[in-house]
Write an enzyme that holds these catalytic residues in place. Structure first.
Site, PDB file in Angstrom:
ATOM      1  N   ARG A 236       0.861  -1.191   0.000  1.00 56.77           N
ATOM      2  CA  ARG A 236       0.000   0.000   0.000  1.00 56.77           C
ATOM      3  C   ARG A 236       0.893   1.234   0.000  1.00 56.77           C
ATOM      4  O   ARG A 236       1.916   1.274   0.706  1.00 56.77           O
ATOM      5  CB  ARG A 236      -0.901   0.026   1.247  1.00 56.77           C
ATOM      6  CG  ARG A 236      -2.105  -0.895   1.189  1.00 56.77           C
ATOM      7  CD  ARG A 236      -3.171  -0.433   0.206  1.00 56.77           C
ATOM      8  NE  ARG A 236      -4.321  -1.320   0.154  1.00 56.77           N
ATOM      9  CZ  ARG A 236      -4.458  -2.400  -0.630  1.00 56.77           C
ATOM     10  NH1 ARG A 236      -3.483  -2.719  -1.460  1.00 56.77           N
ATOM     11  NH2 ARG A 236      -5.543  -3.143  -0.598  1.00 56.77           N
ATOM     12  N   GLU A 265      -2.703   8.160  -4.514  1.00 56.59           N
ATOM     13  CA  GLU A 265      -2.933   7.240  -5.623  1.00 56.59           C
ATOM     14  C   GLU A 265      -4.185   7.654  -6.367  1.00 56.59           C
ATOM     15  O   GLU A 265      -5.260   7.663  -5.750  1.00 56.59           O
ATOM     16  CB  GLU A 265      -3.079   5.823  -5.059  1.00 56.59           C
ATOM     17  CG  GLU A 265      -2.977   4.740  -6.105  1.00 56.59           C
ATOM     18  CD  GLU A 265      -2.880   3.358  -5.465  1.00 56.59           C
ATOM     19  OE1 GLU A 265      -1.915   3.117  -4.714  1.00 56.59           O
ATOM     20  OE2 GLU A 265      -3.788   2.558  -5.697  1.00 56.59           O
ATOM     21  N   HIS A 284      -1.437   0.202  -9.800  1.00 59.82           N
ATOM     22  CA  HIS A 284      -2.044  -0.727  -8.840  1.00 59.82           C
ATOM     23  C   HIS A 284      -2.642  -1.949  -9.563  1.00 59.82           C
ATOM     24  O   HIS A 284      -3.848  -2.197  -9.492  1.00 59.82           O
ATOM     25  CB  HIS A 284      -3.116  -0.002  -7.999  1.00 59.82           C
ATOM     26  CG  HIS A 284      -3.350  -0.656  -6.671  1.00 59.82           C
ATOM     27  ND1 HIS A 284      -3.645   0.032  -5.512  1.00 59.82           N
ATOM     28  CD2 HIS A 284      -3.344  -1.964  -6.307  1.00 59.82           C
ATOM     29  CE1 HIS A 284      -3.801  -0.806  -4.510  1.00 59.82           C
ATOM     30  NE2 HIS A 284      -3.621  -2.036  -4.968  1.00 59.82           N
TER      31      HIS A 284
END
Ligand code: NAP
Ligand code: GLV
Length: 330
Positions: A236, A265, A284
């Site tokens: 993460r 993000e 991602h």
């Protein structure tokens, strides 16, 4: 059974719900619903099939009082306030295991890509700048035989260690506790985070995002790494302090970084991290293979169906804490 799905997902997930008799409502946009949109969209449903882009907390649950299960199509669940769910008798489910190998493959792909400068090399070819074989062109670092440090030796961390054996790597790991069985299987060696950072050529992060792991890798940790080292993050974004990473890369404290997850993000296109040398950022996608995303969708659907039938779901985070309250529903 009424189920709201917060984005289009692989068909098998929807089919699994419909075949079991559920009414399924799918958020049709490519962007996630805002909180207000989600509250309006999911009024009266029994279950939410969410993605990691949805922030689920007590206030949202209070606005959706019929919801009995949040089924996240992800293994990470830092987007969900589990305590708030438990307090309200809402089961939280996730999709572990089915994505482990695909994610570990991707961590390796990032490691190889940055170490061997795939991005600048392919960009040079595309721009027509590559003219001849160059003895000094695009020199990178060997992955074979290097030392890999794995931070978080759970499902994915161990899968990365298994791959590293094929590359003849020395594998160090750190976790909350030593894991003798996994050490025996993978040949990895338990060390402190400091030793891992000092000795590793590649540091790969595989801890969940929690209050303890937020900014686990910040300026002091980056300064312990070798100037030739590469940081890989498929866990993460907020586990790494982005500003500290930018400084470490700009000042060549470390050699490179490969990040499938960032904070924020996505990064804005003009973010300084994207201008740093030897940085590879992907959107991602570590679990993004066709088969794996289908398995995740199917498992997320099965989790929902089990809870709504009053049965133990295949993968729940708080089942033992909530089952008593749930059984009163049935
Ligand atoms: P996992 O099996 O739970 O492994 C996590 C490991 O980290 C566990 O061994 C855990 O120990 C350890 N850990 C937790 N807190 C720690 C701390 N403060 N210090 C040291 N170690 C700690 O999870 P997983 O399936 O491997 O997944 C790991 C993470 O990868 C997920 O949470 C998710 O955020 C991320 N992920 C990202 C992608 C992507 O698309 N980029 C895909 C899949 C997963 P305990 O067991 O003692 O808690
Ligand atoms: C993806 O990031 C996941 O947690 O599954």
């Amino acid at each position: 059974m009424r189920v709201a799905v917060t984005r289009r997902i692989p068909e098998v997930g929807i089919r699994t719900l419909i075949d079991a008799g559920a009414d399924v409502y799918i958020w049709p946009e490519s962007f996630p619903p805002t909180r207000e949109q989600l509250i309006a969209f999911a009024q009266g449903v029994d279950a939410l099939l969410t993605l990691l882009t949805e922030h689920i907390d007590g206030a949202l649950l209070d606005a959706l009082p019929t919801v009995r299960v949040i089924s996240n199509m992800a293994v990470g669940y830092d987007n969900i306030d589990v305590a708030a769910c438990t307090e309200r008798g809402v089961v939280v489910c996730t999709t572990p295991d089915v994505l482990t190998d695909t994610t570990a493959d991707f961590a390796f792909a990032l490691m190889l890509a940055v170490a061997r400068q795939l991005k600048p090399a392919t960009e040079a070819v595309l721009r027509g700048e590559w003219r001849t074989w160059e003895p000094l062109g695009f020199l990178g670092h060997d992955v074979s035989g290097a030392t890999l440090g794995i931070v978080g030796f759970g499902r994915i961390g161990q899968a990365v260690a298994r791959r590293a054996r094929g590359f003849n790597m020395t594998v160090l790991y750190t976790d909350r506790d030593p894991q003798p069985a996994a050490e025996h299987e993978t040949g990895a060696q338990y060390v402190s985070l400091d030793i891992l950072l000092q000795q590793s050529d590649f540091v790969s992060l595989h801890v969940p995002l929690t209050p303890e792991t937020r900014h686990l890798i910040s300026a002091p940790e980056l300064s312990m790494m070798k100037p030739t080292a590469v940081l890989i993050n498929t866990a993460r974004g907020p586990i790494v302090d982005t500003n500290a990473l930018v400084r470490a890369l700009q000042e060549r404290q470390i050699w490179g970084a490969a990040l499938d997850v960032t904070d924020p993000e996505p990064l804005p296109p003009n973010h300084p991290l994207l201008q740093c040398p030897n940085v590879l950022v992907t959107p991602h996608i570590a679990s993004a293979s066709e088969v794996t995303r289908a398995r995740m969708a199917e498992l997320a659907a099965q989790n929902i169906l089990a809870v709504l039938r009053g049965e133990k779901p295949p993968r729940a985070v708080n089942w033992e804490d909530v089952r008593g309250q749930l059984q009163q529903h049935h």
